[in-house]
Design a protein around this motif. Structure first.
Motif, PDB file in Angstrom:
ATOM      1  N   ARG A 198       0.826  -1.229   0.000  1.00  0.00           N
ATOM      2  CA  ARG A 198       0.000   0.000   0.000  1.00  0.00           C
ATOM      3  C   ARG A 198       0.854   1.271   0.000  1.00  0.00           C
ATOM      4  NH1 ARG A 198      -5.567  -0.894   1.829  1.00  0.00           N
ATOM      5  NH2 ARG A 198      -6.070  -2.846   0.793  1.00  0.00           N
ATOM      6  N   GLN A 199       2.022   1.206  -0.691  1.00  0.00           N
ATOM      7  CA  GLN A 199       2.887   2.387  -0.665  1.00  0.00           C
ATOM      8  C   GLN A 199       2.260   3.586  -1.356  1.00  0.00           C
ATOM      9  OE1 GLN A 199       6.552   0.807  -2.215  1.00  0.00           O
ATOM     10  NE2 GLN A 199       6.011   1.059  -4.352  1.00  0.00           N
ATOM     11  N   ALA A 200       1.369   3.338  -2.326  1.00  0.00           N
ATOM     12  CA  ALA A 200       0.554   4.417  -2.890  1.00  0.00           C
ATOM     13  C   ALA A 200      -0.754   4.386  -2.113  1.00  0.00           C
ATOM     14  CB  ALA A 200       0.286   4.167  -4.366  1.00  0.00           C
ATOM     15  N   ARG A 217      -3.507   6.516   1.105  1.00  0.00           N
ATOM     16  CA  ARG A 217      -4.071   7.729   1.715  1.00  0.00           C
ATOM     17  C   ARG A 217      -3.151   8.464   2.670  1.00  0.00           C
ATOM     18  NH1 ARG A 217      -9.174   4.363   3.426  1.00  0.00           N
ATOM     19  NH2 ARG A 217      -7.454   2.891   3.343  1.00  0.00           N
ATOM     20  N   TYR A 230      -1.383  11.433  -3.141  1.00  0.00           N
ATOM     21  CA  TYR A 230      -2.347  10.386  -3.491  1.00  0.00           C
ATOM     22  C   TYR A 230      -3.774  10.911  -3.324  1.00  0.00           C
ATOM     23  CZ  TYR A 230      -5.439   6.359  -3.062  1.00  0.00           C
ATOM     24  OH  TYR A 230      -6.487   5.493  -3.226  1.00  0.00           O
ATOM     25  N   ARG A 289      -6.611  11.114  -6.205  1.00  0.00           N
ATOM     26  CA  ARG A 289      -7.868  10.394  -6.026  1.00  0.00           C
ATOM     27  C   ARG A 289      -9.056  11.343  -6.161  1.00  0.00           C
ATOM     28  NH1 ARG A 289     -10.517   6.945  -1.142  1.00  0.00           N
ATOM     29  NH2 ARG A 289     -11.713   8.826  -0.863  1.00  0.00           N
ATOM     30  N   PHE A 318     -12.274   5.892  -5.760  1.00  0.00           N
ATOM     31  CA  PHE A 318     -11.203   4.899  -5.804  1.00  0.00           C
ATOM     32  C   PHE A 318     -11.249   4.029  -7.067  1.00  0.00           C
ATOM     33  CE2 PHE A 318      -9.950   0.493  -4.625  1.00  0.00           C
ATOM     34  CZ  PHE A 318      -8.586   0.695  -4.605  1.00  0.00           C
ATOM     35  N   ILE A 374       4.633  -1.043  -7.033  1.00  0.00           N
ATOM     36  CA  ILE A 374       3.547  -2.012  -7.217  1.00  0.00           C
ATOM     37  C   ILE A 374       2.418  -1.309  -7.957  1.00  0.00           C
ATOM     38  CG2 ILE A 374       2.645  -1.623  -4.853  1.00  0.00           C
ATOM     39  CD1 ILE A 374       1.802  -4.734  -5.066  1.00  0.00           C
ATOM     40  N   LEU A 375       1.998  -1.971  -9.012  1.00  0.00           N
ATOM     41  CA  LEU A 375       0.881  -1.500  -9.816  1.00  0.00           C
ATOM     42  C   LEU A 375      -0.249  -1.015  -8.916  1.00  0.00           C
ATOM     43  CD1 LEU A 375      -0.955  -1.551 -12.399  1.00  0.00           C
ATOM     44  CD2 LEU A 375      -1.408  -3.953 -11.834  1.00  0.00           C
ATOM     45  N   ALA A 377      -3.922  -0.840  -8.283  1.00  0.00           N
ATOM     46  CA  ALA A 377      -5.185  -1.489  -8.670  1.00  0.00           C
ATOM     47  C   ALA A 377      -5.755  -2.084  -7.388  1.00  0.00           C
ATOM     48  CB  ALA A 377      -4.938  -2.560  -9.724  1.00  0.00           C
ATOM     49  N   ASP A 378      -6.631  -3.077  -7.479  1.00  0.00           N
ATOM     50  CA  ASP A 378      -7.154  -3.721  -6.274  1.00  0.00           C
ATOM     51  C   ASP A 378      -7.470  -5.176  -6.572  1.00  0.00           C
ATOM     52  OD1 ASP A 378      -8.079  -2.790  -3.410  1.00  0.00           O
ATOM     53  OD2 ASP A 378      -9.468  -4.336  -4.080  1.00  0.00           O
ATOM     54  N   ILE A 379      -7.386  -6.011  -5.532  1.00  0.00           N
ATOM     55  CA  ILE A 379      -7.681  -7.440  -5.737  1.00  0.00           C
ATOM     56  C   ILE A 379      -9.153  -7.668  -6.091  1.00  0.00           C
ATOM     57  CG2 ILE A 379      -5.827  -8.165  -4.155  1.00  0.00           C
ATOM     58  CD1 ILE A 379      -8.128  -9.092  -2.249  1.00  0.00           C
ATOM     59  N   PHE A 396       0.066  -7.758  -9.478  1.00  0.00           N
ATOM     60  CA  PHE A 396      -0.487  -8.562  -8.382  1.00  0.00           C
ATOM     61  C   PHE A 396      -1.927  -8.966  -8.654  1.00  0.00           C
ATOM     62  CE2 PHE A 396      -3.651  -5.883  -6.298  1.00  0.00           C
ATOM     63  CZ  PHE A 396      -3.346  -4.629  -6.798  1.00  0.00           C
ATOM     64  N   TYR A 451     -14.459 -12.351  -0.079  1.00  0.00           N
ATOM     65  CA  TYR A 451     -15.188 -11.099  -0.360  1.00  0.00           C
ATOM     66  C   TYR A 451     -16.385 -11.361  -1.275  1.00  0.00           C
ATOM     67  CZ  TYR A 451     -11.419  -8.469   1.803  1.00  0.00           C
ATOM     68  OH  TYR A 451     -10.518  -7.969   2.715  1.00  0.00           O
ATOM     69  N   SER A 501      -4.606 -12.650   1.877  1.00  0.00           N
ATOM     70  CA  SER A 501      -4.702 -11.930   3.149  1.00  0.00           C
ATOM     71  C   SER A 501      -5.405 -12.734   4.231  1.00  0.00           C
ATOM     72  CB  SER A 501      -5.448 -10.616   2.937  1.00  0.00           C
ATOM     73  OG  SER A 501      -4.805  -9.869   1.941  1.00  0.00           O
ATOM     74  N   HIS A 519       2.232  -5.879   6.698  1.00  0.00           N
ATOM     75  CA  HIS A 519       0.930  -5.695   6.058  1.00  0.00           C
ATOM     76  C   HIS A 519       0.944  -4.275   5.504  1.00  0.00           C
ATOM     77  CE1 HIS A 519      -3.723  -6.490   6.243  1.00  0.00           C
ATOM     78  NE2 HIS A 519      -3.203  -6.693   5.043  1.00  0.00           N
TER      79      HIS A 519
HETATM   80  C1  CP3 Z   1      -7.760  -7.512   0.956  1.00  0.00           C
HETATM   81  C2  CP3 Z   1      -7.198  -6.577  -0.090  1.00  0.00           C
HETATM   82  C3  CP3 Z   1      -7.903  -5.563  -0.791  1.00  0.00           C
HETATM   83  N1  CP3 Z   1      -7.000  -4.966  -1.657  1.00  0.00           N
HETATM   84  C4  CP3 Z   1      -5.772  -5.534  -1.522  1.00  0.00           C
HETATM   85  C5  CP3 Z   1      -5.877  -6.576  -0.572  1.00  0.00           C
HETATM   86  C6  CP3 Z   1      -4.758  -7.539  -0.188  1.00  0.00           C
HETATM   87  C7  CP3 Z   1      -3.763  -6.939   0.713  1.00  0.00           C
HETATM   88  C8  CP3 Z   1      -4.254  -6.618   2.098  1.00  0.00           C
HETATM   89  O1  CP3 Z   1      -4.546  -7.563   2.847  1.00  0.00           O
HETATM   90  O2  CP3 Z   1      -4.318  -5.415   2.407  1.00  0.00           O
HETATM   91  C9  CP3 Z   1      -4.541  -5.241  -2.264  1.00  0.00           C
HETATM   92  C10 CP3 Z   1      -4.289  -3.868  -2.719  1.00  0.00           C
HETATM   93  N2  CP3 Z   1      -5.081  -2.754  -2.611  1.00  0.00           N
HETATM   94  C11 CP3 Z   1      -4.463  -1.686  -3.183  1.00  0.00           C
HETATM   95  C12 CP3 Z   1      -3.234  -2.135  -3.744  1.00  0.00           C
HETATM   96  C13 CP3 Z   1      -2.375  -1.244  -4.616  1.00  0.00           C
HETATM   97  C14 CP3 Z   1      -0.949  -1.364  -4.552  1.00  0.00           C
HETATM   98  C15 CP3 Z   1      -0.277  -0.988  -3.244  1.00  0.00           C
HETATM   99  O3  CP3 Z   1       0.048   0.212  -3.058  1.00  0.00           O
HETATM  100  O4  CP3 Z   1      -0.014  -1.902  -2.436  1.00  0.00           O
HETATM  101  C16 CP3 Z   1      -3.100  -3.485  -3.422  1.00  0.00           C
HETATM  102  C17 CP3 Z   1      -1.956  -4.442  -3.699  1.00  0.00           C
HETATM  103  C18 CP3 Z   1      -4.977  -0.309  -3.252  1.00  0.00           C
HETATM  104  C19 CP3 Z   1      -6.045   0.096  -2.345  1.00  0.00           C
HETATM  105  N3  CP3 Z   1      -7.191  -0.588  -2.029  1.00  0.00           N
HETATM  106  C20 CP3 Z   1      -7.999   0.168  -1.227  1.00  0.00           C
HETATM  107  C21 CP3 Z   1      -7.343   1.412  -0.992  1.00  0.00           C
HETATM  108  C22 CP3 Z   1      -7.922   2.578  -0.207  1.00  0.00           C
HETATM  109  C23 CP3 Z   1      -8.917   3.213  -1.117  1.00  0.00           C
HETATM  110  C24 CP3 Z   1      -9.042   4.676  -0.931  1.00  0.00           C
HETATM  111  O5  CP3 Z   1      -8.248   5.433  -1.512  1.00  0.00           O
HETATM  112  O6  CP3 Z   1      -9.989   5.047  -0.222  1.00  0.00           O
HETATM  113  C25 CP3 Z   1      -6.121   1.376  -1.690  1.00  0.00           C
HETATM  114  C26 CP3 Z   1      -5.101   2.478  -1.802  1.00  0.00           C
HETATM  115  C27 CP3 Z   1      -9.359  -0.209  -0.731  1.00  0.00           C
HETATM  116  C28 CP3 Z   1      -9.566  -1.597  -0.291  1.00  0.00           C
HETATM  117  N4  CP3 Z   1      -9.270  -2.709  -1.002  1.00  0.00           N
HETATM  118  C29 CP3 Z   1      -9.572  -3.833  -0.250  1.00  0.00           C
HETATM  119  C30 CP3 Z   1     -10.128  -3.403   0.968  1.00  0.00           C
HETATM  120  C31 CP3 Z   1     -10.594  -4.329   2.087  1.00  0.00           C
HETATM  121  C32 CP3 Z   1     -10.155  -2.010   0.935  1.00  0.00           C
HETATM  122  C33 CP3 Z   1     -10.772  -1.113   1.965  1.00  0.00           C
HETATM  123  C34 CP3 Z   1      -9.915  -0.932   3.146  1.00  0.00           C
HETATM  124  C35 CP3 Z   1      -9.024   0.249   2.962  1.00  0.00           C
HETATM  125  O7  CP3 Z   1      -9.566   1.301   2.586  1.00  0.00           O
HETATM  126  O8  CP3 Z   1      -7.825   0.126   3.221  1.00  0.00           O
HETATM  127  C36 CP3 Z   1      -9.355  -5.218  -0.683  1.00  0.00           C
END
Ligand code: CP3
Length: 343
Positions: A24-26, A28, A33, A37, A43, A70-71, A73-75, A141, A151, A206, A322
């Motif tokens: 999550r280096q990119a 909030r 960022y 956004r 998002f 890391i790209l 996107a979202d899983i 990823f 989910y 996860s 994490h």
């Molecule tokens: C379970 C899971 C998700 N997404 C992801 C996982 C597996 C890793 C982990 O366990 O954290 C993976 C993920 N999500 C995101 C990335 C991008 C790359 C990175 O910077 O790592 C990656 C690799 C962006 C994101 N994915 C999300 C954000 C926040 C969205 C925002 O900007 O509001 C980001 C930057 C949203 C997201 N996406 C997901 C949830 C549960 C949420 C909401 C919780 C939260 O807000 O943190 C599903």
């Protein structure tokens, strides 16, 4: 040019200073960022707008000089591509149209049909492979099938993955079909990311920690093994990082069992334990507690040195255990990298 540090560590080389990036280096915690956004609107629009998704991927590279990007996107884009509606509720998290019976599973799209929804993501990868500095590796990823299924079945995140366990135990044929559909889609999605320019891929499981006994083998190890084997058949040089989060004893032998080149460790295990039981088989990634990015100070400095030293006898990729949280202070990220690289 010498090969990128991340690629060298993943190939099994022990380096004097490990390559570093952050889950999550990119995100909030970065004001730039939040600004991008806002420009995207929400998002998901950010994920599906290649110029903006590439921009937020590059922001932490410019600000901190990480060794890998890391790209962005979202899983949960894979369930959406399979046909399950997806939306994000601000302050709460993701919501999906639940896929919780045999009929709904059977209606999901198949394998290559996911490209229609996911093609903007491949465009983001193409932009990044042109724009990243030449010493920074690009990581693609996807979620691992079990985590994605949790989910899809519940329609949201759940503390104990209860609905997914109930579905698995109650209608195992439908559950197996869902896992197979996600597995096929994940192979197509990751393979297309690699064709677009991703140099490494990571599988995020996860919620692997909630799979116990035989279930861990069947739903964490076996799908990862299948995905990795198929990706390596198509792209023989591709390194894969696997993250069976909170697997505990399940981390032991995970690389050998799945064919992963690197196992990412969460911070519920000590680096000494990880070195002894996991790094013996090859590269490990991890495992600083994300809370240090909030609290900083001498404790952060000490823990970065502790982790680096504990893993210094073998191949290591420095990372958090994490994702970094929105309340993290960017100054602490800079301090982490400075400490790591100061030797
Ligand atoms: C379970 C899971 C998700 N997404 C992801 C996982 C597996 C890793 C982990 O366990 O954290 C993976 C993920 N999500 C995101 C990335 C991008 C790359 C990175 O910077 O790592 C990656 C690799 C962006 C994101 N994915 C999300 C954000 C926040 C969205 C925002 O900007 O509001 C980001 C930057 C949203 C997201 N996406 C997901 C949830 C549960 C949420 C909401 C919780 C939260 O807000 O943190 C599903």
């Amino acid at each position: 040019m010498a090969e990128k540090l991340l690629m060298r560590a993943l190939a099994g080389e022990t380096l004097p200073v490990p390559p570093a990036w952050m889950m999550r280096q990119a995100g909030r915690y970065l004001p730039e960022y939040r600004a991008t956004r806002e420009k995207a609107g929400d998002f998901l629009s950010l994920c599906y707008t290649p110029d903006l998704a590439a921009e937020v991927t590059l922001q932490p590279i410019r600000r901190f000089g990480f060794d890998a990007a890391i790209l962005f996107a979202d899983i949960l884009l894979v369930p959406q591509a399979l046909g399950a509606d997806l939306w994000f509720v601000t302050g709460e998290g993701p919501r999906l149209e639940p896929v919780d019976d045999h009929r709904k599973v059977a209606l999901l799209k198949r394998g290559e049909d996911v490209h229609e929804t996911l093609s903007p993501i491949y465009e983001t990868v193409r932009i990044l492979s042109r724009e990243l500095p030449s010493d920074v590796a690009l990581i693609g990823f996807a979620g691992a099938p079990w985590t994605v299924a949790t989910y899809m079945i519940a329609g949201r995140g759940t503390p104990d993955q209860g609905p997914a366990h109930a579905f698995k135990d109650g209608d195992s044929a439908a559950f197996e079909m869902l896992m197979a559909r996600i597995t096929e889609a994940t192979i197509e999605y990751l393979s297309a990311q690699v064709e677009a320019g991703a140099e490494v891929v990571k599988l995020f499981d996860s919620w692997a920690g909630s799979l116990k006994g035989d279930d861990f083998q069947r739903y964490a190890v076996d799908p990862a093994k299948r995905i990795i084997a198929e990706l390596k058949a198509r792209h023989p040089e591709l390194p894969v990082i696997a993250f069976p989060r909170e697997a505990g004893e399940g981390y032991v032998g995970f690389a050998k069992a799945t064919g992963a080149d690197c196992v990412a460790l969460d911070n519920s295990v000590t680096p000494e334990w990880g070195a002894e039981h996991v790094q013996v088989d090859g590269c490990v990634q991890g495992n600083l507690a994300p809370t240090h990015m909030v609290t900083g100070g001498q404790a952060l400095v000490d823990e970065v040195r502790h982790i680096r030293d504990a893993f210094s006898g073998g191949p290591h990729v420095f990372n958090l255990g994490h994702g970094i949280t929105p309340d993290a202070d960017p100054e602490n990220v800079a301090l982490m990298l400075e400490t790591l690289r100061a030797g």
